[in-house]
Design a protein around this motif. Structure first.
Motif, short mmCIF file in Angstrom:
data_model
loop_
_atom_site.label_atom_id
_atom_site.label_comp_id
_atom_site.label_asym_id
_atom_site.label_seq_id
_atom_site.Cartn_x
_atom_site.Cartn_y
_atom_site.Cartn_z
N THR A 113 50.55 25.09 44.98
CA THR A 113 50.74 24.85 43.31
C THR A 113 51.51 23.68 42.87
OG1 THR A 113 53.02 25.15 44.20
CG2 THR A 113 52.62 27.17 44.78
N HIS A 131 39.76 36.96 30.46
CA HIS A 131 39.56 36.32 31.14
C HIS A 131 39.13 35.96 32.29
CE1 HIS A 131 43.27 37.20 32.57
NE2 HIS A 131 43.98 37.13 31.34
N VAL A 149 44.07 30.81 32.43
CA VAL A 149 44.47 30.45 31.47
C VAL A 149 44.95 29.18 32.14
CG1 VAL A 149 44.87 32.82 31.03
CG2 VAL A 149 46.42 31.52 31.77
N VAL A 150 45.20 28.31 30.90
CA VAL A 150 45.38 27.15 30.79
C VAL A 150 46.96 26.56 31.34
CG1 VAL A 150 46.63 25.23 29.38
CG2 VAL A 150 44.09 26.57 29.01
N ASP A 151 47.91 28.01 31.37
CA ASP A 151 49.74 28.26 31.43
C ASP A 151 49.57 28.54 33.25
OD1 ASP A 151 50.47 27.38 28.83
OD2 ASP A 151 50.98 29.92 28.81
N VAL A 152 48.34 28.30 33.53
CA VAL A 152 48.48 29.76 35.20
C VAL A 152 47.67 27.92 35.97
CG1 VAL A 152 48.16 30.85 37.21
CG2 VAL A 152 48.95 31.11 34.58
N ARG A 154 46.12 24.75 36.16
CA ARG A 154 46.69 23.83 35.89
C ARG A 154 45.86 22.52 35.95
NH1 ARG A 154 52.43 23.43 33.07
NH2 ARG A 154 52.31 25.85 33.25
N ASP A 166 50.34 27.20 38.72
CA ASP A 166 51.72 27.08 38.23
C ASP A 166 51.87 28.95 38.07
OD1 ASP A 166 53.98 27.08 37.56
OD2 ASP A 166 54.28 26.11 35.53
N PRO A 168 52.53 32.80 37.60
CA PRO A 168 53.83 33.60 37.22
C PRO A 168 54.98 33.72 37.99
CG PRO A 168 51.82 34.48 36.52
CD PRO A 168 51.16 33.91 37.79
#
Length: 175
Positions: A113, A131, A149-152, A154, A166, A168
């Motif tokens: 993380t 994806h 995905v970009v939000d996860v 990093r 990162d 959810p």
């Protein structure tokens, strides 16, 4: 001369017809970029060195690729390929843009993380229409699925053998 690293680009799922054609599930996009007269390599269980097969015809077939090899002309020969991976030498892979990686480069990396907590090892990458999905296995054999995905995802640090994520909220609470 240094031996080439063999990189899997798909797996033969079944035969197609009676004249030696096979269907191949692709890993990524590399297989779809191969053309007639180019080679794919297959490693038969009895062989230590992959055997070159020349593509005679390749075309999409649903979500797979229908491939006919010049050296495979009969159903029995095609059946021997079912379940085997096909690949290419690493130097024949197309160059990628910055921030893009081949699956073989990512599988086996440590997954941590952003706070540095070890989640496990990237075991497999599943492809979905939206994806990719990273399958991460922890030290006790439990799996978590992370959307690629970009939000996860990093950061990917190949030189450090790790992926920084990162996840959810709530996804890793039970680990």
């Amino acid at each position: 001369m240094k031996a080439s690293k063999w990189v899997p680009v798909g797996r033969v799922s079944r035969t197609h017809g009676i004249d030696g054609a096979v269907l191949i599930v692709a890993y990524g996009e590399t297989l779809g970029e191969r053309r007639s007269d180019e080679r794919l390599f297959v490693c038969l269980p009895s062989m230590r060195i992959p055997k070159a097969l020349t593509i005679e015809d390749i075309r999409p077939h649903g979500r797979q690729w229908r491939v006919r090899f010049r050296e495979v002309r009969e159903l029995e020969a095609a059946q021997a390929l079912v379940g085997l991976e096909v690949g290419v030498p690493e130097e024949e892979l197309p160059a990628l843009d910055d921030g893009e990686y081949y699956h073989y480069q990512l599988v086996g990396l440590r997954v941590e993380t952003v706070s540095g907590r070890f989640l496990g090892t990237l075991k497999e990458i599943l492809e979905s229409p939206a994806h990719d999905i990273y399958v991460v296995e922890d030290e006790r054999g439990r799996e978590i699925l992370l959307p690629a995905v970009v939000d996860v995802i990093r950061d990917v640090k190949l030189e450090e053998n790790r992926v920084v994520v990162d996840p959810p909220a709530g996804l890793t609470d039970d680990l």
